[in-house]
Structure formats: structure tokens, C-alpha cells
Design a protein around this motif. Structure first.
Motif, short mmCIF file in Angstrom:
data_model
loop_
_atom_site.label_atom_id
_atom_site.label_comp_id
_atom_site.label_asym_id
_atom_site.label_seq_id
_atom_site.Cartn_x
_atom_site.Cartn_y
_atom_site.Cartn_z
N VAL A 11 0.83 -1.22 0.00
CA VAL A 11 0.00 0.00 0.00
C VAL A 11 0.86 1.27 0.00
O VAL A 11 0.70 2.11 -0.88
CB VAL A 11 -1.01 -0.03 1.18
CG1 VAL A 11 -1.77 1.28 1.25
CG2 VAL A 11 -1.98 -1.19 1.00
N THR A 62 1.62 3.91 -3.15
CA THR A 62 1.45 5.34 -2.96
C THR A 62 2.62 6.13 -3.56
O THR A 62 2.45 7.18 -4.17
CB THR A 62 1.34 5.65 -1.45
OG1 THR A 62 0.21 4.98 -0.94
CG2 THR A 62 1.21 7.14 -1.20
N SER A 72 -3.16 7.01 -5.80
CA SER A 72 -3.43 8.13 -4.90
C SER A 72 -4.33 9.19 -5.52
O SER A 72 -4.86 10.04 -4.80
CB SER A 72 -2.12 8.80 -4.47
OG SER A 72 -1.28 7.87 -3.86
N THR A 129 -10.15 7.68 -3.28
CA THR A 129 -9.08 7.10 -4.09
C THR A 129 -8.93 5.63 -3.73
O THR A 129 -9.36 5.20 -2.65
CB THR A 129 -7.75 7.82 -3.80
OG1 THR A 129 -7.43 7.60 -2.41
CG2 THR A 129 -7.84 9.30 -4.08
N SER A 156 -6.34 4.22 -2.74
CA SER A 156 -5.54 4.20 -1.52
C SER A 156 -6.43 4.38 -0.29
O SER A 156 -6.29 3.66 0.72
CB SER A 156 -4.50 5.32 -1.59
OG SER A 156 -3.80 5.43 -0.40
N PHE A 157 -7.38 5.32 -0.35
CA PHE A 157 -8.27 5.59 0.79
C PHE A 157 -9.19 4.40 1.04
O PHE A 157 -9.38 3.97 2.19
CB PHE A 157 -9.09 6.85 0.53
CG PHE A 157 -9.68 7.44 1.80
CD1 PHE A 157 -9.04 8.49 2.44
CD2 PHE A 157 -10.84 6.94 2.35
CE1 PHE A 157 -9.57 9.02 3.61
CE2 PHE A 157 -11.37 7.46 3.52
CZ PHE A 157 -10.74 8.51 4.15
N ALA A 190 -7.19 1.60 2.68
CA ALA A 190 -6.81 1.86 4.07
C ALA A 190 -8.02 1.92 5.00
O ALA A 190 -7.97 1.46 6.13
CB ALA A 190 -6.01 3.17 4.15
#
Lengths: 126, 560
Positions: free
Chosen positions: A58, A62, A69, A78, A80-81, A84
Motif C-alpha cells: 500500500v 502510494t 493516490s 481514491t 488508496s483511501f 486503508a
């Protein structure tokens, strides 16, 4: 297979020579335990490598992939969000459930002799 | 507000004490007092572990980290949850199968050394104190926010510290592991219910999670800062791209290139060395049950932390919109942004539930603190009472004497942590609240992950681990972690400072190498093969299952 009944039953090393109460003559043979240990270790290490790979991937994504991202996956989130905030928790649960199921199955098959189990065995925990 | 809050708090504390009394240990036995007779079921134990593990740092801190840093704040939650995956893979089942009372007890018996036991006691007590003091500080600050009044001439902060410490020490002394387990399980369900209620009312009000993230990411991330005595919003610098601003939904708001990884490694390895969490595995009836307990913990943790992240995002989006209609927010915010990010869930509670909503969330925060304090006190008692008193001070102690030694240890450690919390009283709430609580908890994780976890895993999975190797590894890990953390203030929190603040990524491999090298030059315990059967065999599990079946069959037979 374990529990042939021909060898010395398992004793608790902390209880000196006193034999552990032996309900149902359950004990393990060293060779069986060693084989099961190696198999479970392989399961654990394999799952840990996958776990580590995903967790480390992850932040690496990024740093290396712009889409990770900047792109949009769900509404304004995104990739990534999403990963997570939700995805990693789902992944942790699934990998844990998979590893636990596999480890339990390995131990069930490699330790303890099925022929000594009562006929109504359902695998339930006490 | 004060009367209602006091009534609810008093009810909560009385309920905790009554539960402890009703569920107190049966008979004066250390097995009952420390381990609840090893009969705690899978789901109950999972809830109790969550109650133990989710402290104020999880309940308020995760939402606060997301509120203040956006995406980078999520990594605290990720690390907290991820820690249980290695616990499941490498620790839970064998630890329970070996079947001792505490981490020092496990290491001492596995490696056949009282030196290892005492070294582990020292590290465990340091970890517990690092974890316990910020919880006591958190309880004082929560009381200050919730009640705002002191009792018997004490300040509100001191009242919170004293009341919570006395109540929880009483619970642990009276209820032992059995009473503590049930109250922690209920307390976790209460925490989860508070988050679920908040999420439902927030989403029910029309809040769109994806749209909020998109909207918050349109402009640079800003946070309040005091400049020349005046509060103003300052743009957060992107730590991945120097000179550029950070954005809520993008990385860089909190961590540089190393920060995420060092934090996650510290939290992941630290979890496997936390004494109050690991001790709970000894209460499972079998190793398989301990393993399955961890699966449930990961499920609960995923739901809990996903909600915490959602609420942090919601607070960032909704508080600024609510300022115009709610004058009470003016004192708490600067241009619509909260000065103290830990207030985020509390403010959401008040916006959507009025004073009662605020009280519910604040009591949730207090419950989070109390359940963690209970687990830490019990772990400390097991370590002092079982590993020091029974082993070294009075080896011929009766069960009654041993249990009372544990109870005395609870009182001493509780008094010590409360005293330290009172001495550490932040001069101003806003200035130090986040730093004291979060920083000390991170120290605890760093110490546990650096000194205990490597030795722990090697003792379980490597036959050649020896007592001198374990002691050398623990000392190396502890000194390296403490040394690097002590260096951090002089370096700052950028670049190499990110490693110094979360030093496990350096200290744990070093401790592992030292343990292996010293072990290879020394002799392992003579009866290692027999110990191996106990660690990795399942005979005791099968015996427990068979015994349970026989018991159930007996009950059924009576019914028939």
C-alpha cells in the motif's frame, strides 16, 4: 499417526514426574508433532508473507503509482483511501480466517487418531 | 448536565463493581484469580480482548488522527488491527497450549531459566507502566470534559484519575480475571454500540462518505496552530512532496516515505508483546479456541476501526458546517476546525444527540480507558504475584497467600500509576492531551515489539533458543528502543526521526539477531523435545474437548 497407545503418555514437564490426568488416553508422538509443527509453520509463514506483501504494497503503491493516490474508485475516494479505510480490514479478517481454518485442519489430520474419536464427533469446541 | 453525567457515571461504576462481586473467582486459587479457570469461551474472550485492547487511543485517537491528517491518520487504525494477524499465525495457539500464567512465566518455563523470567518481568512492568499511565491521564481528562467538577476538594482531573483507578482496582481485586473478563466484554460491546449509534445518526442525516472525502480533498489540509498568541489555520505541508500542501484524501499529511512503514511495524510487532492482551490467551480452554478467538478479534477490530475512520471523516466534514448554528462550537474551533482533534467524536455526539449524546460518547471514552486499565492491572498482578512472589519471595506460599499477593500487587501498581498520572498533569488540556496519551502508548508498543515479541516468537518456533540468548535479545531490544526514542526529540519527526519515534523496525531485527547469535553459542534446555510436544502438540486440546463432551453427556444423561 498419533496416539497408538504403545508409548509413554504425555507428561507435564512442570509437574515433575507426576503424570497429567489422562482423560481418554490422548497423547502425541514426537514424530507426529514435528511433522505437524513443520506443516503449520509453512502455513503461518506463507500467510505472513502474503500479509506483509499486501501491507507493504500500500505505501509502495502510494510512492510509485499515481492512479493509486489520484484515481477515483468509490465516489470521491481514491483506491488508496478505500484500501486503508475498509479494504485492509476485510483482508486481515479473510487471511486470518483462512490461516486458522487451514492450521486447524492440518492439526486435526496429523495429530490424534480419528478412530479413537467418539462416533458423534462434530468438531465443536468445549 | 453535571447531575445527569454523574448519575450515569455512578451507575456505570456501581455496575462494574457489582459484576466483579457476582463473578468473583470461585475459591482462593491462582488459576481462578489470574485465568478464570481457563474456561472463557471464544466470542466472550474475543470481546474481552477488544475491551482490553481498545483504549482511549483507539476510541478517540483514531478518529482524531483521521480528523487532523486525513488518509495518513488511518494508518494508526491499520496498525492496531494488523497486529492480530501475526498473533494468530505465530503466537495464539502454541502460547495457550503451553499453558502458563503470564509472558514471563511462559518464557521462564520454556527456556528453563529464572533469569529469563526476571528479565521478562522487568520488561513487562515497563510496558505496563507505559500503557497504564496514559490511560489514567485519559480518565482524568475525560472526567474533566464530562463532569467538570471535582469531589472532596480535588480538581476535576484529579477526581477522574482517583475515582477511575480506585473503581477499577476494586473490580480487579474482587473479581479477578473472571469478573474482569465479563465486564471487559460488556464494555467493548458498549464502545461498539456507541460507534454504531453515531454512524447511524450521521449517515441518517444525509452524510455521504465518498462525497465528503472528495470535497475535503479539493482544498489543502489546514489545522489550527497558535502563532504569536493567536490561533489561526495553517496549511499542512505534504511530507512526501516538500513545499507542497497536503490534502485530506491523499498521503503525505502525517508521514514521509518511512513513516507509515515504521509505525505499522511498531504497532504490528508491539501487539504480540502486550502483556495484558497475551495473558488473555491463557484463559482459553484450548489452543484451537485461542486461534479462533483471534479471528473474531480481527472481525470486531475491522468493524470498530472502519467506523472510527468514518467518524473522523464525518467530523472533519460536518463540524465546520455546524459552527454557524451552534454557538458552543465557537470556543472549540478555529474557523470551523477543532483545536483538539480528540474532541471529534464527542462533538459529533453533541451535534446529533445534544447533551445526552455528548454524555454517551464521553462515557464510551471513559469505558475504553477503564477496561484497558483493568487488563493492565491484572497482567501486572500476574507478573508480580506469580512470577516474583510465588517464585522468589515465598516459594512455599499457599494458594490463598498467592492470590492475596496478586491483589496487593494490583493495589500497589494502581497507586503508582495514579500518582504518576497526577504528577504528569498537563498544564493545559489542549496543549498536551494528544501527545501524552498517544506518545506513551506508542512507547509501550515499541518496547513490547522490540524486546518481547522477537524473543517470544523465537521461543515458540525455534528449538535452539536458549535462556542467555533470550535475555540478551530482550536487553538489546529494550535498550535500543528506549535509546532511539530518547534521541527522537533532538532529531525531530522528519526523515530519520520517523524511525526514532517508532523504532521497532530497527530494534526488533537487532534483538532477533542477538538472540540467535547468543543462542547458537549456548546450550538449549535439556528437555526441549518434551517442551516441544507441549507447545505444538494437541493432546491437551483433545483431552479438554473430550472432557467437555463427557461433562455435557453427563448433564444430558441426567436430563434424560
Amino acid at each position: 499417526m498419533a496416539s497408538s497407545g504403545a508409548d509413554t503418555p504425555w507428561t507435564d514437564p512442570d509437574e515433575g514426574d507426576r503424570r497429567v490426568p489422562d482423560v481418554g488416553d490422548e497423547y502425541d508422538m514426537p514424530a507426529d508433532v514435528d511433522a505437524a509443527f513443520r506443516t503449520v509453520r509453512r502455513v503461518a509463514v506463507g500467510h505472513f508473507v502474503v500479509f506483509l506483501g499486501v501491507v507493504v504494497a500500500v505505501p509502495i503503491l502510494t510512492l510509485t503509482v499515481d492512479w493509486w493516490s489520484e484515481g477515483r474508485l468509490i465516489g470521491g475516494m481514491t483506491p488508496s483511501f478505500v484500501m486503508a479505510a475498509v479494504g485492509l480490514y476485510v483482508f486481515f479478517f479473510l487471511i486470518a480466517a483462512g490461516a486458522a481454518t487451514l492450521s486447524n485442519a492440518v492439526e486435526d489430520r496429523m495429530l490424534g487418531s480419528p478412530e479413537q474419536e467418539p462416533p458423534d464427533r462434530d468438531g465443536a469446541e468445549p | 448536565m453535571i447531575a445527569a453525567s454523574l448519575a450515569v457515571l455512578a451507575g456505570l461504576l456501581v455496575a462494574v463493581l457489582v459484576a466483579g462481586l457476582v463473578l468473583r473467582p470461585r475459591g482462593a486459587s491462582t488459576l481462578e484469580f489470574y485465568l478464570a479457570g481457563r474456561r472463557v469461551g471464544v466470542v466472550t474472550n474475543a470481546c474481552a480482548i477488544c475491551g482490553d485492547y481498545f483504549s482511549a487511543a483507539s476510541f478517540l485517537g483514531v478518529a482524531a488522527a483521521v480528523y487532523v491528517s486525513g488518509l495518513d491518520g488511518v494508518w494508526y487504525a491499520t496498525g492496531f488491527a494488523a497486529g492480530f494477524v501475526p498473533v494468530l499465525l505465530f503466537v495464539a495457539a502454541p502460547l495457550r497450549r503451553f499453558g502458563e500464567f503470564s509472558i514471563p512465566d511462559f518464557l521462564g518455563r520454556r527456556l528453563g531459566s529464572e533469569g529469563v523470567r526476571l528479565a521478562a518481568v522487568t520488561v513487562v512492568q515497563l510496558v505496563i507502566l507505559s500503557y497504564l499511565v496514559p490511560q489514567a491521564v485519559g480518565s482524568g481528562l475525560t472526567w474533566e470534559l464530562l463532569v467538570g467538577e471535582g469531589v472532596a476538594g480535588l480538581s476535576p482531573y484529579a477526581t477522574g484519575v482517583v475515582v477511575s483507578t480506585v473503581a477499577i482496582a476494586a473490580l480487579v481485586v474482587v473479581g479477578g480475571m473472571r469478573g474482569t473478563t465479563w465486564t471487559q466484554a460488556v464494555q467493548f460491546l458498549l464502545l461498539l454500540a456507541v460507534f454504531i449509534w453515531l454512524a447511524i445518526v450521521v449517515l441518517g442525516s444525509g452524510f455521504s462518505y465518498p462525497d465528503a472525502v472528495a470535497r475535503l480533498t479539493e482544498n489543502p489540509l489546514t489545522n489550527p496552530a497558535e502563532v504569536n498568541g493567536n490561533w489561526q489555520l495553517e496549511v499542512e505541508e505534504n511530507r512526501l512532496d516538500s513545499g507542497e500542501p497536503a490534502f485530506f484524501g491523499h498521503p503525505g499529511g502525517r508521514y514521509g516515505p518511512l513513516g507509515q512503514i515504521t509505525l505499522v511495524v511498531t504497532l504490528v510487532l508491539g501487539t504480540a508483546g502486550l502483556p495484558h492482551v497475551m495473558n488473555r490467551y491463557f484463559t482459553s480452554p484450548t489452543g484451537t479456541a485461542a486461534r479462533m478467538t483471534t479471528v473474531w478479534v480481527l472481525g470486531f477490530a475491522g468493524v470498530f476501526y472502519a467506523l472510527a475512520v468514518l467518524l473522523g471523516t464525518a467530523a472533519r466534514s460536518l463540524v465546520s458546517e455546524a459552527v454557524a448554528d451552534r454557538p458552543w462550537l465557537a470556543d472549540l474551533t478555529v474557523d470551523g476546525v477543532l483545536r483538539v482533534p480528540e474532541h471529534a467524536p464527542l462533538v459529533l455526539g453533541r451535534i446529533y444527540g445534544g447533551e445526552a449524546g455528548l454524555a454517551v460518547v464521553a462515557i464510551g471514552a471513559l469505558v475504553a480507558v477503564l477496561s484497558t486499565i483493568a487488563g493492565l492491572l491484572l497482567a501486572s498482578a500476574a507478573s508480580w504475584g506469580h512470577d516474583v512472589y510465588e517464585r522468589h519471595i515465598n516459594p512455599g506460599a499457599s494458594q490463598r497467600q498467592a492470590v492475596w499477593a496478586g491483589r496487593s500487587a494490583v493495589l500497589v501498581v494502581a497507586a503508582l500509576s495514579a500518582t504518576l498520572a497526577l504528577l504528569l498533569r498537563p498544564q493545559t488540556l489542549t496543549a498536551l492531551f494528544p501527545s501524552i496519551v498517544a506518545t506513551m502508548v506508542t512507547w509501550a508498543f515499541a518496547l513490547a515489539g522490540s524486546a518481547l515479541a522477537p524473543v517470544f516468537v523465537l521461543a515458540i518456533w525455534w528449538r535452539r533458543t536458549t535462556a542467555p540468548g533470550a535475555v540478551a535479545g530482550m536487553v538489546t531490544g529494550a535498550l535500543t528502543a528506549i535509546g532511539l526514542v530518547a534521541l527522537a526529540p533532538s532529531v525531530g519527526d522528519r526523515g530519520i526521526g520517523e524511525i526514532l519515534l517508532a523504532p521497532t523496525i530497527v530494534a526488533a531485527p537487532l534483538a532477533t539477531v542477538v538472540t540467535v547469535l547468543v543462542s547458537l553459542r549456548t546450550t538449549p534446555p535439556a528437555d526441549v523435545e518434551r517442551l516441544w510436544l507441549k507447545l505444538h502438540g494437541t493432546a491437551a486440546d483433545r483431552r479438554a474437548v473430550r472432557l467437555a463432551r463427557l461433562t455435557i453427556a453427563g448433564v444430558d444423561g441426567k436430563k434424560r
